[in-house]
Motif scaffolding. Sequence first.
Motif, PDB file in Angstrom:
ATOM      1  N   GLY A   1       4.748   4.200 -50.310  1.00 44.89           N
ATOM      2  CA  GLY A   1       4.170   5.269 -49.502  1.00 44.89           C
ATOM      3  C   GLY A   1       3.285   4.784 -48.385  1.00 44.89           C
ATOM      4  N   THR A   2       2.472   3.766 -48.658  1.00 42.16           N
ATOM      5  CA  THR A   2       1.553   3.241 -47.637  1.00 42.16           C
ATOM      6  C   THR A   2       2.309   2.647 -46.452  1.00 42.16           C
ATOM      7  N   ALA A   3       3.296   1.824 -46.748  1.00 43.66           N
ATOM      8  CA  ALA A   3       4.077   1.201 -45.671  1.00 43.66           C
ATOM      9  C   ALA A   3       4.836   2.240 -44.873  1.00 43.66           C
ATOM     10  N   LEU A   4       5.396   3.235 -45.556  1.00 45.48           N
ATOM     11  CA  LEU A   4       6.156   4.275 -44.866  1.00 45.48           C
ATOM     12  C   LEU A   4       5.260   5.109 -43.978  1.00 45.48           C
ATOM     13  N   LEU A   5       4.056   5.412 -44.458  1.00 46.27           N
ATOM     14  CA  LEU A   5       3.115   6.196 -43.642  1.00 46.27           C
ATOM     15  C   LEU A   5       2.802   5.454 -42.345  1.00 46.27           C
ATOM     16  N   ARG A   6       2.484   4.180 -42.472  1.00 45.13           N
ATOM     17  CA  ARG A   6       2.149   3.397 -41.273  1.00 45.13           C
ATOM     18  C   ARG A   6       3.314   3.350 -40.290  1.00 45.13           C
ATOM     19  N   TYR A   7       4.495   3.094 -40.816  1.00 45.47           N
ATOM     20  CA  TYR A   7       5.655   2.977 -39.931  1.00 45.47           C
ATOM     21  C   TYR A   7       5.989   4.322 -39.288  1.00 45.47           C
ATOM     22  N   SER A   8       5.901   5.389 -40.058  1.00 41.32           N
ATOM     23  CA  SER A   8       6.197   6.723 -39.523  1.00 41.32           C
ATOM     24  C   SER A   8       5.295   7.049 -38.352  1.00 41.32           C
ATOM     25  N   ARG A   9       4.033   6.720 -38.477  1.00 38.97           N
ATOM     26  CA  ARG A   9       3.096   6.982 -37.383  1.00 38.97           C
ATOM     27  C   ARG A   9       3.407   6.127 -36.163  1.00 38.97           C
ATOM     28  N   SER A  10       3.882   4.919 -36.388  1.00 35.30           N
ATOM     29  CA  SER A  10       4.153   4.014 -35.265  1.00 35.30           C
ATOM     30  C   SER A  10       5.357   4.455 -34.438  1.00 35.30           C
TER      31      SER A  10
END
Length: 305
Positions: free
Chosen positions: A72-81
Amino acid sequence: MRTLIPTVIPTVLMVDDNVDFLESTVRVLRASGVSHPVVTATNALETINLIHTLEGPAILFVDLNLRGRMNGTALLRYSRSIARHPVVAFYLSADEREEVQAAALKAGGASGYLVKPVHPDRLIAHITIGTEQIENILGANHDVLTGSLLSRKEFDMRAVVELEKAARTLGQTAGIFADIDDFKEFNTTYGHLVGDRVLRGVAACFQNHLRHSDVVCRYGGDEIFMLLPETTIEVAHQVAERIDRAVRRLRIDDDKGGTVSVAISLGVAFLQGDEIGDDPSEGLLELERRCDRVMYQRKARSKAG
């Protein structure tokens, strides 16, 4: 006093590898009368594809312990980018430990942490919180009237960054300047509410043709400026033509039982990386001048028949 901006209804994106949880949550939200569009994803790839297709801001609820290549953490960061619009995120997890919650919030930049199973009222309250946060983001970084275009200040900051890159790589940057034809007549004939509607419609046409790296703002009044990094003049003309066709298809409610059509004048120009020099802000002004000059030349030829 809070700044009033156009009503924003973000898409709610629920991400969890438990399909039963997703289906029950969607049923609860629809039964409660939540007006936000709700979409779901069960893994990172589905989420990324949805983020790419969103035409507005989103409230992301993501399972902290999502299985697969991204948690979830990695996906959140990438989604925002990769998102072209603001994304406010909340974690979902069955882990109630305070230290886990604190570590997740610190690492991923989410606005909150919901422990599963989530009570419907708590979920709805967080959708409201997310919506308010997005409205604040748009109020700070976006044009107040259109709600989708960047403010001049935000645009200038992002554009200067892109031109700094172009100066280093000697890349080509294109610009598209647009002016709504006879815009004052919309306000005079139909009233300012219809004029505002016209401006929002044209803004949406630009927004729908943005690539991830492009930036666009309401330059002033009825003028819109779009910066296209690493873009040839030929590609910029193609983008401008698509925007022009989209605008000509618009039919705006005139509040009198009918509709009005819209036309715009466009100016397309480019700037080579070696023309930017040591001051990217001066390079931006030069590109704006070139686009503006082309636009008014085209407008003059059009009026001359």
